[in-house]
Design an enzyme around this catalytic site. Structure first.
Site, PDB file in Angstrom:
ATOM      1  N   VAL A 171       6.628  13.323  -0.963  1.00  0.00           N
ATOM      2  CA  VAL A 171       5.515  13.892  -1.745  1.00  0.00           C
ATOM      3  C   VAL A 171       5.477  15.410  -1.570  1.00  0.00           C
ATOM      4  CG1 VAL A 171       3.027  13.874  -2.143  1.00  0.00           C
ATOM      5  CG2 VAL A 171       4.196  11.753  -1.476  1.00  0.00           C
TER       6      VAL A 171
ATOM      7  N   GLY B 109      10.480   5.397  -1.777  1.00  0.00           N
ATOM      8  CA  GLY B 109       9.428   6.304  -1.317  1.00  0.00           C
ATOM      9  C   GLY B 109       8.031   5.732  -1.482  1.00  0.00           C
TER      10      GLY B 109
ATOM     11  N   GLU C 140       4.938   3.423   3.667  1.00  0.00           N
ATOM     12  CA  GLU C 140       4.560   4.380   4.700  1.00  0.00           C
ATOM     13  C   GLU C 140       5.724   4.545   5.668  1.00  0.00           C
ATOM     14  OE1 GLU C 140       1.371   5.958   4.743  1.00  0.00           O
ATOM     15  OE2 GLU C 140       1.634   5.104   2.761  1.00  0.00           O
TER      16      GLU C 140
ATOM     17  N   LYS D 128      -7.832   2.286   2.242  1.00  0.00           N
ATOM     18  CA  LYS D 128      -8.193   2.735   0.894  1.00  0.00           C
ATOM     19  C   LYS D 128      -9.476   2.049   0.424  1.00  0.00           C
ATOM     20  CE  LYS D 128      -3.409   3.660  -0.443  1.00  0.00           C
ATOM     21  NZ  LYS D 128      -2.163   3.021  -0.933  1.00  0.00           N
TER      22      LYS D 128
HETATM   23  N1  HSE Z   1       2.379   3.188   1.092  1.00  0.00           N
HETATM   24  C1  HSE Z   1       1.431   3.448   0.066  1.00  0.00           C
HETATM   25  C2  HSE Z   1       1.523   2.336  -0.969  1.00  0.00           C
HETATM   26  C3  HSE Z   1       1.695   4.785  -0.561  1.00  0.00           C
HETATM   27  O1  HSE Z   1       2.527   1.612  -0.946  1.00  0.00           O
HETATM   28  O2  HSE Z   1       0.620   2.181  -1.772  1.00  0.00           O
HETATM   29  C4  HSE Z   1       0.622   5.264  -1.497  1.00  0.00           C
HETATM   30  O3  HSE Z   1      -0.616   5.390  -0.861  1.00  0.00           O
END
Ligand code: HSE
Length: 426
Positions: A15, A187, A190, A205
């Site tokens: 990112v 990508g 995490e 989240k």
């Molecule tokens: N690892 C997170 C996902 C990245 O897969 O949603 C975005 O927040």
């Protein structure tokens, strides 16, 4: 000509590298939108290869992120390190210096975001974190800015791109480890994919969504959480036979007893449900409120460019606020009662292995009823020795009692899988 604002970027991974590129390539566009030039002055990055590339473009590279935060020519810190530490300490230091802050760090915001927002200094530009939830989907902006007069009752969401991608690959016949590796290569995952696979990322989240939608100060430990590690191809096949898919679904709902928060692998009808046809790392958030009714926000929830979109938007917002002597606003929150996980309700889907005798269905229905769970539908699974059961909505305590009653039958009855289940619309 407006004065330049200096940016320190902490982390130049997938990112961060995209943000750095955009700050350079679209400098004019971003300057016009933020009221003056934005200059990438510092990048904190320890990877020698990435550091060399950035240095070759004239950016000062610090091995220590603290040095970038302390640099006198920095006005806005963009934190893309992820994880609780050292990110939390660095954000505290940036706040103390009166810098503007942009972060995509859901771990820090879910656990310390309320305290950090209170520590924002006047005229600093403030603290913005749209990229922490749903990447390219502007869900925090909608909850904060567009539903100011509504009472949000419930959010039902797919907010982890990695697990969505993996479940999609399992549907296509991939094995679990290969699907995880693919999510990492793209990508989406995490740095430690455990956070995705075990539902921590989605729980963090969900807490941020509960803050913005419901003014609730909640902690990830208060989320009833289960990940996707024990979902196997046979579950995917059994779900497909019922015209359903399995998704990692995050839910927060108000009730008289408080907020119920959960992240659970969940059976979702394939046809007509907004959470079922999400491709790859797509996310979708269904918001239900008293006045607006039902809103569905969906889009790319992970990946370098999707996250960079939200980060750049926040950089522009913080820069504008700083130039105007303001801070970007974030909604207030207060602690709320949390519903005991055992009394929260869900409909369920069970795969039960039986011994093939003709009265197996009646025996299973009766055992579930003893725990207080009503069966809506029961029928043969893929093989003659398996039953698939759909239950009506029941408390998690009743479901646990019923599963125990089933296991206690003494005949060869085994619950092979049990998942939450969503109806056609919710
Ligand atoms: N690892 C997170 C996902 C990245 O897969 O949603 C975005 O927040």
């Amino acid at each position: 000509m407006a004065t330049e604002l200096g940016i320190a970027l902490l982390g130049a991974g997938t990112v961060g590298a995209t943000v750095a590129r955009e700050l350079e390539v679209h400098a004019d566009r971003l300057a016009a939108r933020s009221g003056g030039p934005l200059v990438l002055r510092r990048v904190a990055e320890r990877d020698p290869g990435r550091a060399r590339q950035l240095a070759a473009r004239g950016v000062t590279v610090d091995a220590e992120a603290a040095a970038a935060v302390a640099a006198p020519d920095v006005d806005i810190v963009v934190e893309l390190l992820g994880g609780l530490e050292p990110a939390g300490t660095l954000l505290d230091a940036a706040l103390q210096r009166g810098l503007g802050i942009v972060t995509a760090n859901k771990a820090v915001i879910a656990t310390a975001g309320h305290r950090l927002v209170e520590a924002v200094q006047p005229a600093s530009g403030g603290l913005a974190f749209e990229a922490a939830v749903g990447a390219a989907i502007p869900v925090l902006a909608v909850l904060r800015d567009s539903l100011r007069g509504d009472e949000v009752r419930r959010i039902t969401a797919v907010i982890n791109g990695t697990t969505n991608h993996i479940l999609g690959r399992l549907e296509a016949g991939d094995d679990f480890d290969r699907a995880v590796a693919d999510a990492q290569e793209r990508g989406y995952a995490e740095a430690n994919p455990t956070n995705d696979l075990d539902g921590h990322d989605a729980a963090q989240k969900l807490c941020i969504l509960a803050w913005f939608a419901m003014g609730a100060e909640v902690h990830p430990d208060q989320v009833q959480r289960r990940g996707i590690r024990d979902i196997d191809p046979a579950d995917i096949v059994a779900a497909a036979r019922l015209g359903s898919v399995i998704r990692l679904v995050a839910r927060v709902e108000r009730s008289g007893a408080g907020l119920a928060l959960s992240v659970q692998p969940t059976l979702v009808p394939r046809s007509g449900h907004p959470l079922s046809d999400l491709e790859g790392a797509d996310n979708a958030i269904v918001v239900e409120s008293d006045l607006a009714g039902r809103l569905v926000l969906r889009g790319r929830g992970a990946g370098a460019e999707a996250a960079a979109s939200a980060v750049l938007s926040d950089i522009v917002a913080v820069a504008r606020a700083r130039r105007a002597g303001r801070e970007v606003p974030q909604p207030p929150a207060a602690p709320v009662p949390i519903q005991d996980g055992e009394v929260s309700e869900t409909a369920a889907w069970l795969r039960v292995r039986v011994d093939g005798r003709p009265d197996a269905s009646a025996v299973v229905v009766e055992a579930l009823a003893r725990g207080g769970v009503v069966v809506e539908q029961i029928g043969p699974g893929g093989s003659g020795v398996e039953l698939v059961v759909l239950t009506r909505s029941a408390t998690r305590a009743a479901l646990d009692r019923s599963l125990t009653a089933l296991e206690a039958l003494g005949v060869p009855v085994k619950v092979v899988q049990h998942l939450d289940r969503l109806g056609a619309t919710a």
